[in-house]
Design a protein around this motif. Structure first.
Motif, PDB file in Angstrom:
ATOM      1  N   GLU A 182       0.790  -1.221   0.000  1.00 27.62           N
ATOM      2  CA  GLU A 182       0.000   0.000   0.000  1.00 27.62           C
ATOM      3  C   GLU A 182       0.829   1.281   0.000  1.00 27.62           C
ATOM      4  O   GLU A 182       0.350   2.330  -0.448  1.00 27.62           O
ATOM      5  N   LEU A 183       2.044   1.235   0.505  1.00 25.65           N
ATOM      6  CA  LEU A 183       2.846   2.453   0.612  1.00 25.65           C
ATOM      7  C   LEU A 183       3.629   2.782  -0.650  1.00 25.65           C
ATOM      8  O   LEU A 183       4.252   3.847  -0.734  1.00 25.65           O
ATOM      9  N   LEU A 184       3.629   1.894  -1.630  1.00 32.02           N
ATOM     10  CA  LEU A 184       4.341   2.161  -2.874  1.00 32.02           C
ATOM     11  C   LEU A 184       3.586   3.207  -3.688  1.00 32.02           C
ATOM     12  O   LEU A 184       2.362   3.135  -3.829  1.00 32.02           O
ATOM     13  N   THR A 185       4.320   4.158  -4.214  1.00 35.11           N
ATOM     14  CA  THR A 185       3.721   5.241  -4.978  1.00 35.11           C
ATOM     15  C   THR A 185       4.014   5.083  -6.460  1.00 35.11           C
ATOM     16  O   THR A 185       4.763   4.189  -6.883  1.00 35.11           O
ATOM     17  N   ASP A 186       3.417   5.965  -7.234  1.00 35.84           N
ATOM     18  CA  ASP A 186       3.646   5.937  -8.676  1.00 35.84           C
ATOM     19  C   ASP A 186       5.109   6.224  -9.002  1.00 35.84           C
ATOM     20  O   ASP A 186       5.689   5.608  -9.902  1.00 35.84           O
ATOM     21  N   SER A 187       5.719   7.120  -8.264  1.00 41.67           N
ATOM     22  CA  SER A 187       7.138   7.441  -8.513  1.00 41.67           C
ATOM     23  C   SER A 187       8.045   6.267  -8.187  1.00 41.67           C
ATOM     24  O   SER A 187       9.087   6.085  -8.836  1.00 41.67           O
TER      25      SER A 187
ATOM     26  N   TYR B 120       8.706 -11.302 -17.296  1.00 44.79           N
ATOM     27  CA  TYR B 120       7.666 -12.114 -17.929  1.00 44.79           C
ATOM     28  C   TYR B 120       6.305 -11.880 -17.258  1.00 44.79           C
ATOM     29  O   TYR B 120       5.278 -11.897 -17.937  1.00 44.79           O
ATOM     30  N   GLU B 121       6.335 -11.672 -15.952  1.00 45.17           N
ATOM     31  CA  GLU B 121       5.103 -11.430 -15.198  1.00 45.17           C
ATOM     32  C   GLU B 121       5.309 -10.238 -14.272  1.00 45.17           C
ATOM     33  O   GLU B 121       6.339 -10.149 -13.601  1.00 45.17           O
ATOM     34  N   LEU B 122       4.289  -9.365 -14.232  1.00 47.21           N
ATOM     35  CA  LEU B 122       4.333  -8.197 -13.359  1.00 47.21           C
ATOM     36  C   LEU B 122       2.958  -8.014 -12.726  1.00 47.21           C
ATOM     37  O   LEU B 122       1.951  -7.879 -13.425  1.00 47.21           O
ATOM     38  N   HIS B 123       2.921  -8.016 -11.399  1.00 47.44           N
ATOM     39  CA  HIS B 123       1.670  -7.884 -10.655  1.00 47.44           C
ATOM     40  C   HIS B 123       1.742  -6.617  -9.802  1.00 47.44           C
ATOM     41  O   HIS B 123       2.563  -6.518  -8.885  1.00 47.44           O
ATOM     42  N   LEU B 124       0.878  -5.675 -10.125  1.00 50.06           N
ATOM     43  CA  LEU B 124       0.816  -4.396  -9.402  1.00 50.06           C
ATOM     44  C   LEU B 124      -0.601  -4.124  -8.903  1.00 50.06           C
ATOM     45  O   LEU B 124      -1.034  -2.970  -8.832  1.00 50.06           O
ATOM     46  N   ALA B 125      -1.313  -5.157  -8.547  1.00 52.31           N
ATOM     47  CA  ALA B 125      -2.712  -5.011  -8.148  1.00 52.31           C
ATOM     48  C   ALA B 125      -2.840  -4.199  -6.866  1.00 52.31           C
ATOM     49  O   ALA B 125      -2.039  -4.325  -5.932  1.00 52.31           O
ATOM     50  N   ARG B 126      -3.859  -3.351  -6.844  1.00 58.04           N
ATOM     51  CA  ARG B 126      -4.251  -2.564  -5.675  1.00 58.04           C
ATOM     52  C   ARG B 126      -3.167  -1.582  -5.223  1.00 58.04           C
ATOM     53  O   ARG B 126      -3.078  -1.263  -4.041  1.00 58.04           O
ATOM     54  N   LEU B 127      -2.357  -1.142  -6.146  1.00 57.41           N
ATOM     55  CA  LEU B 127      -1.473  -0.006  -5.876  1.00 57.41           C
ATOM     56  C   LEU B 127      -2.277   1.240  -6.234  1.00 57.41           C
ATOM     57  O   LEU B 127      -2.322   1.670  -7.393  1.00 57.41           O
ATOM     58  N   THR B 128      -2.910   1.813  -5.238  1.00 56.45           N
ATOM     59  CA  THR B 128      -3.920   2.842  -5.490  1.00 56.45           C
ATOM     60  C   THR B 128      -3.336   4.119  -6.088  1.00 56.45           C
ATOM     61  O   THR B 128      -4.068   4.894  -6.708  1.00 56.45           O
ATOM     62  N   GLU B 129      -2.046   4.335  -5.925  1.00 57.52           N
ATOM     63  CA  GLU B 129      -1.434   5.558  -6.456  1.00 57.52           C
ATOM     64  C   GLU B 129      -0.791   5.362  -7.821  1.00 57.52           C
ATOM     65  O   GLU B 129      -0.200   6.292  -8.370  1.00 57.52           O
TER      66      GLU B 129
ATOM     67  N   SER C  30      -7.650  -3.042  -9.770  1.00 52.86           N
ATOM     68  CA  SER C  30      -8.028  -2.001  -8.809  1.00 52.86           C
ATOM     69  C   SER C  30      -7.102  -0.790  -8.816  1.00 52.86           C
ATOM     70  O   SER C  30      -7.082  -0.029  -7.848  1.00 52.86           O
ATOM     71  N   CYS C  31      -6.350  -0.600  -9.876  1.00 58.70           N
ATOM     72  CA  CYS C  31      -5.555   0.626 -10.016  1.00 58.70           C
ATOM     73  C   CYS C  31      -6.440   1.668 -10.702  1.00 58.70           C
ATOM     74  O   CYS C  31      -6.364   1.890 -11.919  1.00 58.70           O
ATOM     75  N   ALA C  32      -7.285   2.294  -9.908  1.00 53.32           N
ATOM     76  CA  ALA C  32      -8.352   3.134 -10.452  1.00 53.32           C
ATOM     77  C   ALA C  32      -7.840   4.413 -11.095  1.00 53.32           C
ATOM     78  O   ALA C  32      -8.586   5.068 -11.836  1.00 53.32           O
ATOM     79  N   SER C  33      -6.611   4.810 -10.832  1.00 53.53           N
ATOM     80  CA  SER C  33      -6.092   6.055 -11.400  1.00 53.53           C
ATOM     81  C   SER C  33      -5.659   5.900 -12.850  1.00 53.53           C
ATOM     82  O   SER C  33      -5.365   6.892 -13.519  1.00 53.53           O
TER      83      SER C  33
END
Length: 575
Positions: free
Chosen positions: A445-450, A466-475, A499-502
């Protein structure tokens, strides 16, 4: 009131079936009419001539008789004389007898004249009474199982009731069949199964799994097909003490049991006796596994190299330590997940007695924390590490310390579900994990876009994930997604931005241009995903799409053959 002997009422004595309800109503109405006329002018009253008897000819004739009796009441009221309101008293057959109440003469208010008066009302027959079938007019005895007619005009005899019961049964059968078909369609949608016909082998496997309780032996089939049967019966909760024996092939070297919840300790122990040449053993939901079972495996499974146990909450810490001490030198892959029966001593036993371990999964351990994580610096052969959803706190300092030692050899890293991770961890991954191919940072949760941008910018040591999972990183925004696909777009096969709504539609369309090998894309709850985005994903070759919560994806969206679309609301609503 005039004497009853002068009343001349219509009779239906000529009817072969006796007096029916229509005759009773007609006679009651005629009597009420004559009483009203007599009370109004007793001296000039003359009774009408007797009406000829007419046989009852069915429901239409009775309805006509009832309708023809109505004008007589209207004519008496139209003469300008007040007609009293009368309640008809009828006698029921059997034990129950209806008792009517005579109303008092009407007041000057004309509205009270017709209050509570309905000459067509009739009581519902009770069991034991004699009634006439509303369908065939036959006389029958009412029972508790007598069915009402479709129009509610009466009850049906036994013969007519059976006819309608058969029709109702066929309707219910069709309704249940429709529900089953819809349920199957919904299950396929949730499982992400592709559209179109299946192969003959797949149909055979499903048929065997459906009747697994009647199968005596699976025979000589490929291990891949046997594993597929195991998946289906585990999903159907059919894997038990009787069906597990079908999956125990004495010459087999791999065994996956996906749901052992209904398999007791005795049958789990028999795995070591019946399949002694196992090299790979995976047990999910092994809640009945005991110390005796794992000790028996250590003794009998002398070729074991890969062990995966999930949910074994009955095994003690000492049993784990003894097992690793006995067979740890052979293990190359180990999963110990979803249990609270581990501590720092168990992790230390893994580190000390499993020097050749290459893949280690310690996810969902209730007592796994920084102290346990730091012990893994001794596992220098590790290529895959999973410490997701740790029960204790996992901080940046411990992760950085471990990655500085073993990060250069890691190909898979799963840190999902650890909310304390920040930019220090992503910087350590950027600096140390040059050969990384699979990265999971979901729900950090604390990871930001930057942080995501800095991770993938100028990451020349790494040649693509090959695989990248960034689910629910809200920023996470379009900039972070574009930075990831610009770095790994040529190699990326699985991408998860759930759930990356941005992230908006423009960002997704731009990212798709850089993805050349993408096969699966999870965009659930990214609200701007619509039909155009889904069709563009299919155009670049994506075969698996997850679109839960994407309300703009409609039923008119094009779905190509072989594409699995999971979560479209139109598919769920149709079921």
């Amino acid at each position: 009131m005039f004497p009853p002997e002068i009343l001349l009422l219509p009779s239906s004595c000529g009817c072969e079936r006796g007096i029916n309800a229509a005759d009773i109503r007609a006679r009651a109405i005629a009597r009420a009419t004559q009483e009203a006329a007599h009370d109004a002018d007793p001296e000039n009253f003359s009774p009408p001539p007797p009406a000829p008897a007419q046989p009852s000819v069915g429901r239409s004739r009775r309805s006509a008789n009832s309708a023809s009796a109505t004008p007589a009441v209207a004519e008496s009221s139209a003469s300008g004389e007040a007609s009293p309101s009368v309640t008809v008293q009828t006698k029921g057959k059997g034990k129950g007898k209806g008792k009517g109440k005579k109303r008092k003469k009407a007041d000057s208010d004309a509205e009270d004249d017709n209050d509570d008066y309905n000459p067509y009302s009739k009581s519902i027959p009770v069991p034991g009474q004699i009634a006439f079938c509303a369908e065939c007019e036959s006389r029958f005895t009412v029972t508790a199982y007598s069915k009402a007619s479709e129009d509610g005009d009466g009850l049906l005899c036994t013969k007519c009731g059976k006819k309608y019961a058969k029709e109702e049964k066929e309707v219910k059968k069709k309704r249940s069949t429709g529900k089953r078909v819809k349920r199957d369609v919904l299950r396929q949608a949730l499982d992400g199964e592709t559209l179109g016909p299946k192969s003959l082998k797949e149909y055979c496997i499903r048929l065997i799994a459906k009747h697994i309780d009647d199968v005596e032996a699976l025979g000589d089939i490929a291990m891949r097909d046997m594993d597929r049967i195991g998946q289906i019966i585990s999903r159907n909760r059919s894997l038990n003490n009787n069906t597990i024996r079908l999956l125990l092939e004495p010459q087999g070297d791999r065994l996956n049991l996906y749901d052992c919840a209904r398999v007791d300790a005795t049958q789990l122990r028999n795995i070591g006796a019946f399949v002694p040449r196992l090299k790979h053993l995976s047990l999910h939901h092994a809640g009945r596994m005991t110390d005796e079972v794992i000790s028996y495996y250590a003794e009998k499974l002398t070729f074991l190299e890969s062990l995966h146990i999930r949910g074994a909450f009955l095994i003690s810490r000492q049993a784990y330590i003894d097992f690793f001490e006995f067979v740890g030198h052979r293990l190359k892959s180990l999963t110990l997940a979803a249990t609270a029966r581990t501590n720092q001593a168990v992790i230390e036993a893994i580190v000390n007695f499993c020097p050749n371990i290459e893949s280690l999964n310690l996810s969902s351990l209730a007592r796994f924390d920084d102290d346990c994580l730091r012990l893994l610096t001794k596992c220098t052969q590790l290529k895959s590490l999973d410490i997701s959803f740790a029960g204790g706190e996992i901080t940046d300092e411990a992760i950085v310390e471990v990655l500085n030692v073993i990060g250069s050899g890691l190909k898979e890293l799963n840190l999902s579900g650890n909310p304390s991770i920040t930019t220090l961890t992503t910087s350590a991954i950027h600096a140390c994990c040059a050969h990384l191919r699979v990265l999971n940072l979901s729900e950090c949760e604390l990871l930001t876009d930057s942080d995501i941008i800095n991770l993938f910018t100028n990451w020349r040591k790494n040649h693509g994930l090959y695989e990248l999972h960034l689910a629910r990183l809200t920023e996470l925004t379009n900039a972070g997604l574009l930075a990831a696909v610009q770095h790994s777009g040529q190699t990326l096969e699985v991408l998860d931005v759930n759930s990356c709504a941005s992230i908006n539609k423009d960002g997704l369309m731009s990212a798709l241009k850089s993805c050349k090998k993408l096969v699966k894309f999870d965009v659930a709850f990214v609200r701007e995903v619509d039909d155009e985005v889904v069709e563009a994903m299919q155009d670049i070759g994506i075969k698996g799409l997850v679109v839960w919560g994407c309300t703009r994806v409609t039923e008119v969206c094009r779905i190509d053959q072989g594409v699995s679309l999971v979560g479209r609301e139109a598919d769920i609503a149709a079921c």
